[in-house]
Structures are given as structure tokens and as C-alpha cells.
Design a protein around this motif. Structure first.
Motif, PDB file in Angstrom:
ATOM      1  N   HIS A   1       0.828  -1.196   0.000  1.00 50.32           N
ATOM      2  CA  HIS A   1       0.000   0.000   0.000  1.00 50.32           C
ATOM      3  C   HIS A   1       0.867   1.253   0.000  1.00 50.32           C
ATOM      4  O   HIS A   1       2.013   1.247   0.431  1.00 50.32           O
ATOM      5  CB  HIS A   1      -0.975   0.017   1.185  1.00 50.32           C
TER       6      HIS A   1
ATOM      7  N   ASP B   1      -1.583   8.381  -6.853  1.00 52.93           N
ATOM      8  CA  ASP B   1      -2.625   8.799  -7.786  1.00 52.93           C
ATOM      9  C   ASP B   1      -2.961   7.622  -8.695  1.00 52.93           C
ATOM     10  O   ASP B   1      -2.091   7.087  -9.390  1.00 52.93           O
ATOM     11  CB  ASP B   1      -2.145   9.989  -8.612  1.00 52.93           C
ATOM     12  N   ALA B   2      -4.209   7.193  -8.668  1.00 48.59           N
ATOM     13  CA  ALA B   2      -4.607   5.992  -9.398  1.00 48.59           C
ATOM     14  C   ALA B   2      -4.501   6.157 -10.904  1.00 48.59           C
ATOM     15  O   ALA B   2      -4.442   5.167 -11.639  1.00 48.59           O
ATOM     16  CB  ALA B   2      -6.026   5.594  -9.016  1.00 48.59           C
TER      17      ALA B   2
ATOM     18  N   VAL C   1      -3.797  12.110  -1.221  1.00 51.10           N
ATOM     19  CA  VAL C   1      -4.852  11.118  -1.430  1.00 51.10           C
ATOM     20  C   VAL C   1      -4.791  10.088  -0.304  1.00 51.10           C
ATOM     21  O   VAL C   1      -3.755   9.883   0.324  1.00 51.10           O
ATOM     22  CB  VAL C   1      -4.715  10.425  -2.799  1.00 51.10           C
TER      23      VAL C   1
ATOM     24  N   MET D   1      -9.416   3.787   4.283  1.00 53.50           N
ATOM     25  CA  MET D   1      -7.995   3.738   3.968  1.00 53.50           C
ATOM     26  C   MET D   1      -7.517   2.286   3.964  1.00 53.50           C
ATOM     27  O   MET D   1      -6.975   1.784   4.957  1.00 53.50           O
ATOM     28  CB  MET D   1      -7.202   4.581   4.970  1.00 53.50           C
TER      29      MET D   1
ATOM     30  N   ASP E   1     -13.621   5.433  -1.035  1.00 57.50           N
ATOM     31  CA  ASP E   1     -14.002   6.726  -0.474  1.00 57.50           C
ATOM     32  C   ASP E   1     -14.284   6.605   1.018  1.00 57.50           C
ATOM     33  O   ASP E   1     -15.041   5.731   1.453  1.00 57.50           O
ATOM     34  CB  ASP E   1     -15.256   7.263  -1.172  1.00 57.50           C
TER      35      ASP E   1
ATOM     36  N   ALA F   1      -2.770   0.689  -8.941  1.00 52.29           N
ATOM     37  CA  ALA F   1      -3.690   0.787  -7.805  1.00 52.29           C
ATOM     38  C   ALA F   1      -4.919  -0.065  -8.068  1.00 52.29           C
ATOM     39  O   ALA F   1      -5.526   0.007  -9.138  1.00 52.29           O
ATOM     40  CB  ALA F   1      -4.092   2.244  -7.577  1.00 52.29           C
TER      41      ALA F   1
ATOM     42  N   ARG G   1       0.306   5.908  -0.872  1.00 51.08           N
ATOM     43  CA  ARG G   1      -0.539   7.008  -1.344  1.00 51.08           C
ATOM     44  C   ARG G   1      -0.128   7.297  -2.790  1.00 51.08           C
ATOM     45  O   ARG G   1       0.931   7.845  -3.038  1.00 51.08           O
ATOM     46  CB  ARG G   1      -0.368   8.245  -0.467  1.00 51.08           C
TER      47      ARG G   1
ATOM     48  N   ALA H   1      -9.016   1.578  -3.884  1.00 49.90           N
ATOM     49  CA  ALA H   1      -9.148   2.895  -3.276  1.00 49.90           C
ATOM     50  C   ALA H   1     -10.624   3.064  -2.916  1.00 49.90           C
ATOM     51  O   ALA H   1     -11.492   2.871  -3.779  1.00 49.90           O
ATOM     52  CB  ALA H   1      -8.689   3.989  -4.225  1.00 49.90           C
TER      53      ALA H   1
ATOM     54  N   ASN I   1      -4.072   3.620  -0.680  1.00 52.00           N
ATOM     55  CA  ASN I   1      -4.701   2.635  -1.554  1.00 52.00           C
ATOM     56  C   ASN I   1      -3.788   1.429  -1.700  1.00 52.00           C
ATOM     57  O   ASN I   1      -2.590   1.480  -1.395  1.00 52.00           O
ATOM     58  CB  ASN I   1      -5.089   3.231  -2.913  1.00 52.00           C
TER      59      ASN I   1
ATOM     60  N   CYS J   1      -5.233  -0.887   3.470  1.00 55.09           N
ATOM     61  CA  CYS J   1      -3.780  -1.068   3.493  1.00 55.09           C
ATOM     62  C   CYS J   1      -3.453  -2.478   3.986  1.00 55.09           C
ATOM     63  O   CYS J   1      -4.348  -3.247   4.340  1.00 55.09           O
ATOM     64  CB  CYS J   1      -3.101  -0.013   4.365  1.00 55.09           C
TER      65      CYS J   1
END
Length: 353
Positions: free
Chosen positions: A151, A155-156, A165, A194, A191, A186, A153, A189, A168, A196
Motif C-alpha cells: 500500500h 494517484d490511481a 490522497v 484507507m 471513499d 492501484a 498514497r 481505493a 490505496n 492497506c
């Protein structure tokens, strides 16, 4: 709301416990992982000094975890510059070579390798994969490749690190036994959550992958997702059953096909919250969201929710060896690396008693 599962408490049965590395007032032993070799007797264990600190310690057992020998002096000096939660895996490449890998988190997923069963080790170039922690699980695919999951952070869309972010789950794949890996992708992710510390394993029939994930807001259950195409696509992450709520899952199948999955208990109302536990149930329980059979309290933490990160091995005699870091007792001594040995038939008997 689900009812709490029955709990079988083994935590104070000290004859089950073996210290791999004792903590002292000065030294904190943390975050171990293990690998069992094909002979069923040899086990390697790696861990860190301090919480998320420097790597360097390794021990070897030649008697299925009953005794351990430190082999730090056989490792590359560069390992001492690696940091945070090392993980050890055994992989066999298309060249037929068996490799033992130790991956760490910083800087950019560094690694060491042995190609002679752990007799000698050498440092390899880092993978160049930014991460919070290195692979928390690796599974072999049907085509012989290995899928590594971790895992960060990221950007997908761009694949770039982005601390703005949420966490993910990311996966990469190797086709050459761990020497080289694909670009990260990724795959989970969510909403408001988190995900991991993914733990990926196969269904009993072998036709599906399941991934259990820590949920780092700790406001509800852990997460799970499934793949029926060898990790090419994954289902939308959903809550696990209540009894699997925790951090850093690792498990094994028992001789009768059940699962024993160990982790740090983070169920909000659990009587064993913060301690080192194992969930016992079936793959169908996980898939359907049913509670499972029972939990085992493996060790009592004297430092709150600072334990877990286990190695879990099923030995040839059917016994299960679960290894963790934990503040083992009251007093000034810091965390130790400790293993717990148990057999399912004896735990099952206690449930029925």
C-alpha cells in the motif's frame, strides 16, 4: 450487529511460547515475518529494531521453530540501512532457481537475496517502488508469475506518489522469480476509508484470489475483495465479517480445510481488542460475510494495540506456528519477537468443553 465470536484463550500458556528475540529496556524488537522452507523444519524470521525502524536482524530455526539462531552476521552490511517492516518470501523463477527475498520499505523498496537456501546473501538494487511498507503478501499465479501487494498514497491515474490522497492498495507482478517487477497499479481505493496491508491468498478450489485489508480509519470492519482472473480485475472492496476486523492479516489453511488467520484485533467492541488473535472459519464464511467459528487469543499485549504483523506457518505435523512482536509482560522491557505453537484439535476440544 453481529455477535462476538467465542474466544479460546491461549495467551497465558507460556509452554507454547518461544522467544526469537527478547526485548530489553533499550531494544525494541518489531514487525517480524517468517518463511517455512520445503523441508518443513527450516524457518527464517526477519524483523526490525524499533517501531518501523532499521532492519538487520534475522534468525533461523532448523527444528520447526523450537529453537532459533541469529544469523545477522551472515547478512550484507547494506541491510542495516534498510528501514521498516521487512518481509521474507520464497520464489522460484522460470530458470528453476529458488530465491529467498527480503524486501524492506525504505529507501524505495530495497532488498537482499539468497540463492542457496539462506546460506549466503547479497544485496540487490532497490525496486524503486515508493511505499509505506513493502509487500505484505505475495501469491503465485497460475502462469508461474508472482503477484506482490502493498500500500501507498498513489494517484490511481498517473501512478505518481501523492500524499494528498488516501491510502490505496497497489500490486505489481514478477515473471522472473522476483528479479524484476511490473509498474505499480492501484487496485483498491475506497471513499472515506484507507485500505492497506493487503493479505492475498487462494480459495480452496484455487480458482479465486481473496484479499483481506486493514482499514486504517479504524471506524468499522476490515475490507475484502476478490479476483477471478488472477488479479487482472478485483471486486469492489466490501466490509469483512466483524470477527476479521484487525490489522495485518496472515493465515494458513488447516488440514481439514478451515482457515486460521492471525492479526492485531481492532474490532471496536471486542473483548480482545489490541491483542494478538486468530480467526478460525472457512473460505465460504469470508465470501458470504458469515461470522466464522471462533477466535483464539494468542498473546496478551501489555502495550495496547502495538502487536501483530505476524508470520503464520502450518507445520508438517499439523501444528500452527504464529509469530509476532509484542510487549510480552509488564515492566521496563520493550517488545519481543515471540512465536506461539498450537494444534487445531486441542483448540477445537476446548470450544466443545
Amino acid at each position: 450487529m453481529e455477535d462476538h465470536l467465542p474466544v479460546i484463550d491461549l495467551s497465558m500458556e507460556t509452554d507454547r511460547h518461544v522467544f526469537i528475540a527478547r526485548g530489553t529496556e533499550e531494544v525494541y524488537q518489531g514487525h517480524p515475518t517468517t518463511v517455512l522452507m520445503p523441508d518443513g523444519e527450516t524457518i527464517f524470521c526477519v524483523w526490525t529494531y524499533d517501531h518501523g525502524g532499521g532492519c538487520g536482524p534475522m534468525a533461523r530455526s532448523d527444528d520447526a521453530g523450537r529453537t532459533w539462531t541469529r544469523i545477522d552476521d551472515q547478512l550484507p552490511e547494506g541491510l542495516q540501512q534498510h528501514r521498516n517492516c521487512p518481509s521474507i518470501y520464497r520464489m522460484i523463477g522460470p530458470d528453476g532457481v529458488e530465491r529467498l527475498w527480503v524486501f524492506s520499505a525504505q529507501p524505495d523498496m530495497p532488498r537482499i537475496v539468497s540463492e542457496d537456501g539462506g546460506a549466503t546473501w547479497r544485496e540487490m538494487p532497490p525496486l524503486g517502488l515508493p511505499c509505506v511498507m513493502t509487500f505484505s503478501s505475495v501469491v503465485q499465479l497460475k502462469n508461474g508469475n508472482y503477484l506482490g501487494m502493498y500500500h501507498r498514497r498513489m494517484d490511481a491515474v498517473t501512478g505518481e506518489s501523492d500524499r494528498s490522497v488516501p491510502l490505496n492498495v497497489v500490486q505489481v507482478e514478477t515473471a522472473d522469480g522476483g528479479l524484476t517487477w511490473s509498474a505499480p497499479r492501484a487496485v483498491a481505493a475506497v471513499d472515506g476509508k484507507m485500505p492497506c496491508e493487503p493479505y492475498v491468498f487462494r480459495s480452496p478450489a484455487g480458482d479465486e484470489l481473496c484479499c483481506l485489508m486493514r482499514e486504517n480509519t479504524h471506524t468499522g470492519n476490515s475490507l475484502q475483495m476478490f479476483s477471478q482472473d488472477e488479479g487482472e480485475t478485483w471486486s469492489i472492496p466490501q466490509d469483512t465479517c466483524l470477527g476479521l476486523t484487525g490489522d495485518r492479516h496472515q493465515g494458513v489453511y488447516t488440514e481439514d480445510g478451515r482457515l486460521v488467520i492471525a492479526f492485531r484485533d481492532q474490532e471496536l467492541e471486542s473483548p480482545t481488542r489490541g491483542h494478538f488473535v486468530a480467526w478460525v472459519g472457512t473460505y465460504d464464511d469470508i465470501k458470504s460475510g458469515t461470522p466464522g467459528q471462533y477466535r483464539i487469543k494468542l498473546l496478551h499485549s501489555y502495550a495496547g494495540s502495538d502487536c501483530g504483523y505476524p508470520g503464520v506457518e502450518r507445520l508438517p505435523d499439523g501444528a500452527i506456528l504464529a509469530t509476532t512482536y509484542i510487549k510480552y509482560e509488564e515492566g521496563e522491557a520493550k517488545h519481543s519477537v515471540v512465536s506461539v505453537r498450537f494444534e487445531m484439535k486441542e483448540v477445537d476440544r476446548r470450544l466443545k468443553a
